[in-house]
Design a protein around this motif. Sequence first.
Motif, mmCIF file in Angstrom:
data_model
loop_
_atom_site.group_PDB
_atom_site.id
_atom_site.type_symbol
_atom_site.label_atom_id
_atom_site.label_comp_id
_atom_site.label_asym_id
_atom_site.label_seq_id
_atom_site.Cartn_x
_atom_site.Cartn_y
_atom_site.Cartn_z
ATOM 1 N N SER A 50 -33.770 18.660 -82.486
ATOM 2 C CA SER A 50 -34.699 17.542 -82.609
ATOM 3 C C SER A 50 -35.902 17.714 -81.690
ATOM 4 N N PRO A 51 -37.044 17.159 -82.117
ATOM 5 C CA PRO A 51 -38.122 16.982 -81.147
ATOM 6 C C PRO A 51 -37.692 15.889 -80.176
ATOM 7 N N ILE A 52 -37.945 16.112 -78.894
ATOM 8 C CA ILE A 52 -37.601 15.110 -77.891
ATOM 9 C C ILE A 52 -38.754 14.999 -76.899
ATOM 10 N N SER A 53 -38.796 13.906 -76.179
ATOM 11 C CA SER A 53 -39.792 13.730 -75.132
ATOM 12 C C SER A 53 -39.643 14.843 -74.093
ATOM 13 N N SER A 54 -40.755 15.320 -73.584
ATOM 14 C CA SER A 54 -40.723 16.412 -72.609
ATOM 15 C C SER A 54 -39.858 16.076 -71.406
ATOM 16 N N ILE A 55 -39.919 14.836 -70.960
ATOM 17 C CA ILE A 55 -39.138 14.451 -69.786
ATOM 18 C C ILE A 55 -37.635 14.498 -70.085
ATOM 19 N N GLU A 56 -37.266 14.283 -71.338
ATOM 20 C CA GLU A 56 -35.849 14.282 -71.684
ATOM 21 C C GLU A 56 -35.249 15.671 -71.535
ATOM 22 N N TYR A 57 -36.033 16.690 -71.869
ATOM 23 C CA TYR A 57 -35.539 18.052 -71.640
ATOM 24 C C TYR A 57 -35.323 18.288 -70.154
ATOM 25 N N ALA A 58 -36.268 17.839 -69.338
ATOM 26 C CA ALA A 58 -36.155 18.050 -67.895
ATOM 27 C C ALA A 58 -34.902 17.399 -67.334
ATOM 28 N N PHE A 71 -57.138 15.558 -63.944
ATOM 29 C CA PHE A 71 -56.336 15.578 -62.721
ATOM 30 C C PHE A 71 -55.788 16.958 -62.398
ATOM 31 N N THR A 72 -55.320 17.686 -63.411
ATOM 32 C CA THR A 72 -54.618 18.952 -63.174
ATOM 33 C C THR A 72 -55.335 20.185 -63.712
ATOM 34 N N GLY A 73 -56.196 19.999 -64.704
ATOM 35 C CA GLY A 73 -56.810 21.141 -65.374
ATOM 36 C C GLY A 73 -55.929 21.787 -66.418
ATOM 37 N N HIS A 74 -54.733 21.199 -66.656
ATOM 38 C CA HIS A 74 -53.769 21.786 -67.573
ATOM 39 C C HIS A 74 -53.725 21.060 -68.923
ATOM 40 N N LYS A 75 -53.168 21.762 -69.903
ATOM 41 C CA LYS A 75 -52.789 21.120 -71.151
ATOM 42 C C LYS A 75 -51.589 20.221 -70.885
ATOM 43 N N MET A 76 -51.362 19.256 -71.787
ATOM 44 C CA MET A 76 -50.219 18.356 -71.643
ATOM 45 C C MET A 76 -49.299 18.521 -72.840
ATOM 46 N N VAL A 77 -48.028 18.762 -72.549
ATOM 47 C CA VAL A 77 -47.001 18.899 -73.589
ATOM 48 C C VAL A 77 -46.219 17.588 -73.651
ATOM 49 N N TYR A 78 -46.335 16.889 -74.769
ATOM 50 C CA TYR A 78 -45.721 15.564 -74.894
ATOM 51 C C TYR A 78 -44.311 15.625 -75.465
ATOM 52 N N ALA A 79 -44.089 16.544 -76.378
ATOM 53 C CA ALA A 79 -42.766 16.665 -77.002
ATOM 54 C C ALA A 79 -42.431 18.133 -77.197
ATOM 55 N N VAL A 80 -41.151 18.444 -77.118
ATOM 56 C CA VAL A 80 -40.649 19.798 -77.352
ATOM 57 C C VAL A 80 -39.534 19.717 -78.394
ATOM 58 N N TRP A 81 -39.211 20.862 -78.969
ATOM 59 C CA TRP A 81 -38.080 20.931 -79.907
ATOM 60 C C TRP A 81 -36.890 21.545 -79.165
#
Length: 277
Positions: free
Chosen positions: A52-60, A173-183
């Motif tokens: 499933s796709p899940i919130s990035s924080i959920e993987y962490a 703030f960071t200069g980075h891309k933001m990853v909102y969801a991962v599979w």
Amino acid sequence: MRPRVGHIQFLNCLPLYYGLVKNQQILLDIELIKGTPTELNRKLLARELDISPISSIEYAQNHHDLLLLPDLTVSADGPVNSIYLVSQVPITELDGKRIALTNTSATSVNLLKIIIQQKYNFRCEYFVCPPDLPSMLLEGEAALLIGDHALRAFYQKPPGLYFYDLGVEWKEFTGHKMVYAVWAVRKEFAQEKPHLVQRVYEAFISSMQYSIKHLEEIVKDAARWEIYTPEFLTHYFRGLEFSFDEEHKKGLLSYYECLAKQGIIKPIHQLNFIEVK
């Protein structure tokens, strides 16, 4: 048993699923289960989903039990256009104020807290409620909306409100891309059914490639059922990224570093992927 695969019911995931709809055969081979990010997070961890796709924080928070699928995210390099802090005052005046948080995504909620606390050095009071903007702003000075609720609010732009794209705030703030969801796939399922994981992975990659080539077709179909103009949807979809290259990995690890700094997660220095062909 067919693999149980999650499907986020937001427009930002349409390009990843559109090709699946066009390929009816793959839909016969999987059980597609719809839900919000919060609902899919829960289902995957409860073993009600296999992939499933899940919130990035959920993987962490659950990386010991999950593996990431390569090449698949929902990300943005700056404006994401569907995650907004909607405020009755300029963001610089929010110190000490109450902010209503959507109950549909933990990644965006914690991204906002990072921006408020680490970028602006503010302390705000937060409360969670359903994503209804008028109700949220009755109790709070500002409100966090994501997905279709955020997209609709920005499109209609009620007068007197300030809209802050969290993708822009993060990039500044960071200069980075933001990853909102991962599979992600449950490790147990990946070990027992690697051939099914490979099949689902290939289907999503194929769907993504189809959508990139047929964006005009997707926009035309979506515009029939939505309030948005085709031009608005084209701009929106072109602002999204679905790959998982080194820059996305750096952005995701930077997000995790910020979360760890606030004590929300334990430090994570490595992302673990399933091997695919």
